[in-house]
Scaffold this motif. Structure first.
Motif, short mmCIF file in Angstrom:
data_model
loop_
_atom_site.label_atom_id
_atom_site.label_comp_id
_atom_site.label_asym_id
_atom_site.label_seq_id
_atom_site.Cartn_x
_atom_site.Cartn_y
_atom_site.Cartn_z
N UNK A 51 30.63 81.99 39.81
CA UNK A 51 31.48 83.19 39.94
C UNK A 51 32.74 83.09 39.08
N UNK A 52 32.73 82.22 38.09
CA UNK A 52 33.93 81.94 37.30
C UNK A 52 34.64 83.21 36.86
N UNK A 53 35.92 83.31 37.19
CA UNK A 53 36.74 84.43 36.76
C UNK A 53 36.54 85.72 37.54
N UNK A 54 35.64 85.75 38.51
CA UNK A 54 35.38 86.99 39.23
C UNK A 54 36.38 87.19 40.36
N UNK A 55 36.91 88.41 40.43
CA UNK A 55 37.87 88.77 41.47
C UNK A 55 37.52 90.15 42.00
N UNK A 56 38.09 90.48 43.16
CA UNK A 56 37.94 91.81 43.73
C UNK A 56 39.17 92.64 43.39
N UNK A 57 38.95 93.87 42.94
CA UNK A 57 40.06 94.76 42.61
C UNK A 57 39.91 96.08 43.35
N UNK A 58 41.04 96.72 43.54
CA UNK A 58 41.08 98.06 44.12
C UNK A 58 42.13 98.84 43.35
N UNK A 59 41.73 99.95 42.75
CA UNK A 59 42.67 100.71 41.92
C UNK A 59 43.15 99.93 40.72
N UNK A 60 42.33 99.01 40.20
CA UNK A 60 42.69 98.23 39.03
C UNK A 60 43.57 97.04 39.31
N UNK A 61 43.85 96.72 40.59
CA UNK A 61 44.69 95.59 40.94
C UNK A 61 43.92 94.61 41.81
N UNK A 62 44.18 93.32 41.62
CA UNK A 62 43.54 92.31 42.46
C UNK A 62 43.98 92.48 43.90
N UNK A 63 43.04 92.38 44.83
CA UNK A 63 43.35 92.65 46.23
C UNK A 63 43.83 91.40 46.97
N UNK A 64 44.45 91.63 48.09
CA UNK A 64 44.82 90.55 49.01
C UNK A 64 43.60 90.25 49.88
N UNK A 65 42.73 89.41 49.36
CA UNK A 65 41.42 89.18 49.98
C UNK A 65 41.53 88.17 51.12
N UNK A 66 42.17 88.58 52.21
CA UNK A 66 42.32 87.70 53.36
C UNK A 66 40.96 87.49 54.02
N UNK A 67 40.83 86.39 54.72
CA UNK A 67 39.58 86.07 55.41
C UNK A 67 39.91 85.25 56.64
N UNK A 68 38.93 85.06 57.49
CA UNK A 68 39.13 84.33 58.73
C UNK A 68 37.80 83.69 59.14
N UNK A 69 37.83 82.85 60.15
CA UNK A 69 36.63 82.11 60.53
C UNK A 69 35.57 83.01 61.16
N UNK A 70 35.92 83.71 62.23
CA UNK A 70 34.97 84.57 62.94
C UNK A 70 35.74 85.65 63.68
N UNK A 71 35.21 86.87 63.68
CA UNK A 71 35.93 87.98 64.30
C UNK A 71 35.60 88.16 65.77
N UNK A 72 34.50 87.58 66.22
CA UNK A 72 34.08 87.81 67.60
C UNK A 72 33.30 89.09 67.77
N UNK A 73 32.67 89.56 66.69
CA UNK A 73 31.80 90.72 66.79
C UNK A 73 32.20 91.91 65.94
N UNK A 74 33.47 92.03 65.59
CA UNK A 74 33.91 93.19 64.80
C UNK A 74 35.24 92.87 64.15
N UNK A 75 35.37 93.10 62.84
CA UNK A 75 36.64 92.86 62.17
C UNK A 75 37.60 94.02 62.45
N UNK A 76 38.83 93.91 61.99
CA UNK A 76 39.88 94.86 62.34
C UNK A 76 40.33 95.71 61.16
N UNK A 77 40.89 96.88 61.46
CA UNK A 77 41.63 97.65 60.46
C UNK A 77 43.01 97.02 60.28
N UNK A 78 43.48 96.98 59.05
CA UNK A 78 44.73 96.28 58.77
C UNK A 78 45.92 96.84 59.55
#
Length: 408
Positions: free
Chosen positions: A214-241
């Motif tokens: 995946x060298x050099x690959x990033x996620x963008x939104x509107x042409x900008x790199x995103x704050x790609x936060x992550x976590x171990x496990x959501x317990x069934x459903x992730x959240x809205x920010x």
């Protein structure tokens, strides 16, 4: 390596060839997303990682002869191969062996590795005084940095597609942070406060393969790199920010998770009245608890605790920190002198669930599909990072066996 510290501005270069990937996920995901693999400008990127912050001392060494430079970049000495020196505060500056100054660089020669306290790292280290203590900052090529992150954040034995998803998320998060810390001493720390980084100790061939693929690959939104936060496990459903951060981020939308195999999918803890009194001050012996506000998915936003000496209202984060809970997705029941906590998941619940990524990968989904699912509406973009020769340096055969001897 040429170091570019200017902000990374990501534009959509329509003259480049676009790669279209249509992701159709089964099992109720019903996802149909067009991915644009966008070629962005070539950059040589070093991350600045605080691997030791405000320490009483730091021990540094190298697997090859290392050059010592002062803060101005002038050579002042050398550390022999296989030896280390102690850096301590001295007045308003630092003392490194026989040298005294405001800051020191330690740079291994011939592609060697740097030793900082009890771990080995790629790149070089800058040691500086902060508040009368020693801070060690590892300057390292971003792809080499990811070798030490992916294996620290996710088991190297997991499916390669999950590891690739982790690599892209970690790279995106790192560049997002780097763009916003131009005047700071470091871009990220090496703990869960940012993303875990343990250097060579967590590198494996499977981790290197995922980063390289995946060298050099990033996620963008509107042409900008995103704050790609992550976590171990959501317990069934992730959240809205907005339910966690109180600000809406369009690509951090709650989705059904695939983390049912996580050992932390469900958990419970019990606390005695004495433990509660020790961990949460100002209330005395706990008499009642009541959740005042929760997210739509049930995470505690604020909770009221009443005791014999007073009442306190804590945020969910404060409660989690005080009791050492895995997440705020929990319910509290007081029975006599015992507080029982029933919970699900591990982490804040935003962005990619690592156990969910594993679940999708084992079902046959690609890393592109996994990322599209957890980061809604984003584009997979390609940053052409220049001068990445160091990433091909082989794994250190035995970091512990090469622990340097301390110079007397």
């Amino acid at each position: 390596m040429t170091l570019l510290r200017q902000p990374i501005v990501f534009g959509l270069l329509v003259s480049r060839a676009f790669v279209l990937l249509k992701c159709g996920l089964k099992h109720g995901l019903s996802l149909s997303v067009v991915w644009w693999l966008i070629a962005l400008p070539a950059l040589a990127v070093e991350m600045r990682v605080a691997v030791g912050d405000r320490l009483n001392q730091a021990v540094v060494g190298s697997s090859t002869p290392a050059v010592i430079k002062n803060g101005a970049g002038q050579g002042v000495g050398q550390i022999p191969q296989g030896r280390s020196v102690t850096v301590t505060p001295s007045g308003s500056g630092l003392r490194l062996a026989d040298w005294q100054g405001q800051a020191f660089w330690v740079e291994p020669t011939a592609g060697g590795y740097i030793f900082i306290n009890d771990k080995w790292y790629r790149g070089r280290v800058l040691v500086v005084p902060i508040e009368g203590k020693v801070t060690a900052v590892n300057w390292v090529d971003i792809e080499a940095y990811l070798y030490g992150v992916v294996g620290s954040e996710m088991p190297a034995s997991w499916h390669q597609e999950a590891l690739k998803a982790q690599a892209v998320a970690a790279r995106s998060y790192a560049l997002y942070r780097r763009n916003r810390t131009q005047n700071d001493l470091f871009d990220v720390g090496g703990t869960t406060a940012h993303q875990v980084y343990q250097g060579l100790a967590s590198e494996t061939p499977s981790v290197q393969a995922a980063v390289n693929a995946t060298q050099g690959q990033v996620l963008t939104y509107g042409g900008q790199v995103i704050e790609a936060v992550f976590h171990s496990a959501s317990g069934g459903h992730t959240e809205n920010s907005e339910d966690i951060w109180q600000r809406a981020t369009p690509y951090l939308r709650g989705v059904a998770d695939y983390d049912q195999d996580a050992p932390v999918f469900q958990w419970s803890e019990t606390f005695s009245a004495q433990q509660i009194e020790q961990r949460i001050s100002g209330i005395g012996r706990l008499q009642s608890v009541s959740t005042e506000r929760a997210t739509p998915r049930g995470r505690i936003a604020s909770i009221r605790l009443q005791g014999t000496q007073g009442t306190r209202t804590l945020t969910g984060t404060e409660l989690r920190q005080a009791l050492g809970l895995r997440s705020t997705l929990c319910s509290l029941t007081l029975a006599g002198d015992t507080l029982r906590v029933e919970g699900r998941g591990y982490g804040h619940g935003l962005g990619m669930s690592q156990w969910g990524a594993r679940g999708l990968a084992t079902r046959g989904y690609s890393y592109q599909q996994i990322l599209a699912y957890y980061y809604q509406g984003t584009a997979l973009s390609n940053v052409r990072v220049a001068e990445l020769q160091k990433q091909n340096v082989p794994l250190l055969p035995s970091p512990e066996a090469l622990r340097p001897a301390l110079e007397q």
